[in-house]
Design a protein around this motif. Structure first.
Motif, short mmCIF file in Angstrom:
data_model
loop_
_atom_site.label_atom_id
_atom_site.label_comp_id
_atom_site.label_asym_id
_atom_site.label_seq_id
_atom_site.Cartn_x
_atom_site.Cartn_y
_atom_site.Cartn_z
N VAL A 18 0.81 -1.23 0.00
CA VAL A 18 0.00 0.00 0.00
C VAL A 18 0.84 1.28 0.00
O VAL A 18 0.28 2.38 0.00
N CYS A 22 1.14 6.34 -2.15
CA CYS A 22 0.62 6.91 -0.90
C CYS A 22 1.38 8.20 -0.58
O CYS A 22 2.57 8.29 -0.85
N LEU A 26 2.46 10.12 5.24
CA LEU A 26 1.58 9.10 5.83
C LEU A 26 2.26 7.73 5.78
O LEU A 26 2.26 6.98 6.76
N VAL A 30 3.23 5.42 9.06
CA VAL A 30 2.74 4.04 9.22
C VAL A 30 3.92 3.09 9.41
O VAL A 30 3.91 2.22 10.27
N LEU A 107 -4.22 9.57 11.68
CA LEU A 107 -4.46 8.94 10.38
C LEU A 107 -3.68 7.63 10.22
O LEU A 107 -4.18 6.67 9.63
N ASP A 110 -5.63 4.99 11.94
CA ASP A 110 -6.79 4.62 11.13
C ASP A 110 -6.36 3.74 9.95
O ASP A 110 -6.99 2.72 9.65
N ALA A 111 -5.30 4.15 9.27
CA ALA A 111 -4.83 3.41 8.10
C ALA A 111 -4.38 2.01 8.49
O ALA A 111 -4.61 1.04 7.74
N ILE A 113 -5.59 0.19 10.97
CA ILE A 113 -6.78 -0.63 11.24
C ILE A 113 -7.33 -1.16 9.91
O ILE A 113 -7.63 -2.34 9.75
N VAL A 114 -7.44 -0.27 8.94
CA VAL A 114 -7.97 -0.67 7.63
C VAL A 114 -7.04 -1.70 6.98
O VAL A 114 -7.49 -2.72 6.44
N LEU A 115 -5.74 -1.46 7.07
CA LEU A 115 -4.76 -2.37 6.46
C LEU A 115 -4.84 -3.77 7.07
O LEU A 115 -4.62 -4.77 6.38
N PHE A 117 -7.49 -5.37 8.07
CA PHE A 117 -8.58 -6.14 7.47
C PHE A 117 -8.31 -6.44 5.99
O PHE A 117 -8.67 -7.51 5.49
N GLU A 118 -7.65 -5.51 5.33
CA GLU A 118 -7.26 -5.75 3.94
C GLU A 118 -6.30 -6.95 3.86
O GLU A 118 -6.44 -7.82 2.99
N ALA A 121 -8.16 -10.17 4.27
CA ALA A 121 -8.95 -10.52 3.08
C ALA A 121 -8.04 -11.07 1.97
O ALA A 121 -8.39 -12.04 1.29
N ARG A 122 -6.87 -10.45 1.79
CA ARG A 122 -5.96 -10.92 0.75
C ARG A 122 -5.42 -12.31 1.04
O ARG A 122 -5.08 -13.06 0.14
N LEU A 135 -12.53 -13.04 10.51
CA LEU A 135 -12.75 -11.60 10.62
C LEU A 135 -13.51 -11.26 11.89
O LEU A 135 -13.19 -10.29 12.59
N ILE B 113 -14.69 2.08 12.66
CA ILE B 113 -13.97 1.43 11.55
C ILE B 113 -14.05 -0.09 11.74
O ILE B 113 -14.36 -0.84 10.81
N PHE B 117 -16.22 -3.39 9.38
CA PHE B 117 -15.77 -4.67 8.84
C PHE B 117 -16.50 -5.84 9.49
O PHE B 117 -16.79 -6.84 8.84
N LEU B 135 -14.67 -6.89 0.70
CA LEU B 135 -13.82 -6.29 1.72
C LEU B 135 -12.69 -5.48 1.08
O LEU B 135 -12.37 -4.38 1.54
N LEU B 136 -12.12 -6.02 0.03
CA LEU B 136 -11.02 -5.30 -0.63
C LEU B 136 -11.53 -4.03 -1.30
O LEU B 136 -10.84 -3.01 -1.33
N THR B 139 -11.94 -1.59 1.68
CA THR B 139 -10.66 -1.11 2.23
C THR B 139 -9.98 -0.17 1.23
O THR B 139 -9.36 0.81 1.63
N MET B 144 -4.93 3.18 2.63
CA MET B 144 -3.84 3.54 1.73
C MET B 144 -3.93 2.63 0.49
O MET B 144 -4.44 1.52 0.60
N PRO B 145 -3.45 3.02 -0.66
CA PRO B 145 -2.75 4.29 -0.92
C PRO B 145 -3.66 5.42 -1.40
O PRO B 145 -3.17 6.54 -1.55
N VAL B 149 -8.64 8.11 4.02
CA VAL B 149 -7.62 8.45 5.02
C VAL B 149 -6.47 9.20 4.34
O VAL B 149 -5.83 10.08 4.94
#
Lengths: 292, 292
Positions: A18, A22, A26, A30, A107, A110-111, A113-115, A117-118, A121-122, A135, B113, B117, B135-136, B139, B144-145, B149
């Motif tokens: 990611v 970007c 940021l 991270v 930020l 936050d990023a 937390i999102v990463l 879950f991403e 999923a991957r 999950l 957040i 999910f 999910l992807l 996210t 990011m990127p 956020v």
């Protein structure tokens, strides 16, 4: 591959994916939040349980471990903010808000937390049917009503029971780590959750003890914060000797709760080694001698 | 059921599930962040696309819509923090940090957040194979990127292109909303993503226009913030007349990009109605008259 190497690889892969495109500050914030890491105890625990359960989808176990650690890093970044602990250092370097400012610290958390879950999923390509339960295990460890965000929120309530606070602040993510390790390997998570809960409680007590007695240079963060910030602490509530006894009892309960599995002996050895690292026997003996 | 009703039900269900056993102040802060809502434009858009694509798993579409809105609410709570916009009001009531303090505002955003999910994972029971791609998509819209956020993080970079800023700050979540609506119904998301990107850009321009000309009472938040905070704004960069022309072009492009589908006519009508609500024709005519 050793579990520490797997964890670092999985984290690096998650971040690298990611960072391209970007905004540089940021991305740097991270990375600063994730590397260099601490003991990586939660993701290693996740992998250790996965291996004890057969590790039949290592990519998914790696993804789960990385997700757990990314969420832990996110919580550290937000916990260190001026409105919470206002911590100047973390893991031996400036905290994210000190290095990058408060806005990027919010930020970056936050990023992360999102990463997390991403990343999960991957990692679920080979076993998509495991994704939803995994999950939910992870969100239970971090979200409402009893995850780590709640542990932090309990500091904003007028009165808090120490046990509730420790269970949410630390136990929940340990329980998620062990349950997720089992689920990533297709095993039943419930008995592994209990093992994680004991370990989490033990770890929180160890953290309280170290906040009182550790060398801040070695710890990589300031000490004496619990007392200064008026936070619930077993070392304050039970006294140092009581806290050490409580730690020993919790570690014994954790070891006893390990469900029957191939890698049981290894896992028991790992827990004992980690317990000795956290609260060295020498320290316990010192405290007992002083108290006597 | 009307899409607004579906959105409110899905949000209520998501919150109710995690409020029991949660510290009361955190639960109240989260509820304050979500209710009463604004126009709920992103989740309604998600459902509108889902319906245009056949809506064969309404529970999943509802879950996706709720997840998108919870993430939007989280971003508003964190954007309003003192270190960012320091906004005293939002949706006609005190912002979360004004009502509950900064610490609970940070935590409420984090909890939202995570809840997004969790809501998505719970909604995927009937179609588990749709969960990972969905999910992807989500996210990608927030992380990011190039998710929201990042839009916020671009405010921390020394120089920013207006287009990049708008695409990340608003376009990304609109694109996630339309793509997720399609995916929840088992349709190919790529063409729907483009529709969302046009709409997102249009919406951001409308927001910039409203920041200059709207009545703060009607808007529910202070106006003139972009100029005051030195933020990129099309109304500042293009002038009011130029911004209105740009808005009209973007809405036309969005309408033209709607992929062939059963519900195309309805969807086109919805976009035109929403455009008129955001930037009334009367306003455009006033501005042109003043400029002439």
């Amino acid at each position: 591959m050793q579990s520490m190497t797997r964890v670092e690889h999985a984290l690096l892969a998650a971040l690298s994916r990611v960072e391209t495109g970007c905004p540089p500050r940021l991305a740097a914030a991270v990375r600063h939040a994730v590397f260099p890491g601490g003991a990586r105890i939660r993701p290693q625990l996740c992998l250790a349980v996965g291996m004890a359960c057969g590790d039949d989808d290592p990519a998914l176990a790696d993804g789960a471990a990385a997700a757990i650690e990314l969420l832990h890093c996110a919580s550290l970044v937000h916990d260190d903010l001026p409105c919470f602990d206002n911590a100047p250092t973390r893991r031996g370097q400036p905290s994210v808000h000190c290095a990058f400012g408060e806005r990027l610290a919010v930020l970056a958390g936050d990023a992360l937390i999102v990463l997390a879950f991403e990343t999960l999923a991957r990692a679920a390509q080979r076993s998509p049917q495991r994704l939803a339960p995994l999950l939910l295990t992870v969100t239970r460890g971090v979200g409402m009503p009893q995850g780590i965000v709640v542990g932090q929120a309990l500091e904003c309530e007028p009165r808090v029971a120490l046990g509730d606070y420790q269970r949410a602040k630390t136990g929940a993510l340990f329980a998620a780590a062990t349950a997720a390790g089992a689920e990533a390997a297709g095993a039943e998570p419930a008995p592994w959750r209990i093992f994680g809960e004991w370990l989490g409680e033990a770890y929180q007590v160890a953290d309280d003890i170290r906040d009182v007695v550790a060398d801040p240079q070695l710890l990589g963060k300031p000490i004496g914060r619990d007392l200064a910030l008026g936070r619930p602490s077993s070392a304050i509530e039970l006294g140092l000797e009581g806290a050490i006894q409580s730690f020993d009892r919790l570690v014994a309960a954790a070891v006893a709760s390990i469900p029957p599995c191939r890698g049981g002996a290894q896992l028991r050895a790992l827990v004992r080694r980690e317990a000795e690292r956290l609260v060295p026997l020498a320290l316990s003996e010192d405290v007992v001698r002083v108290a006597a």
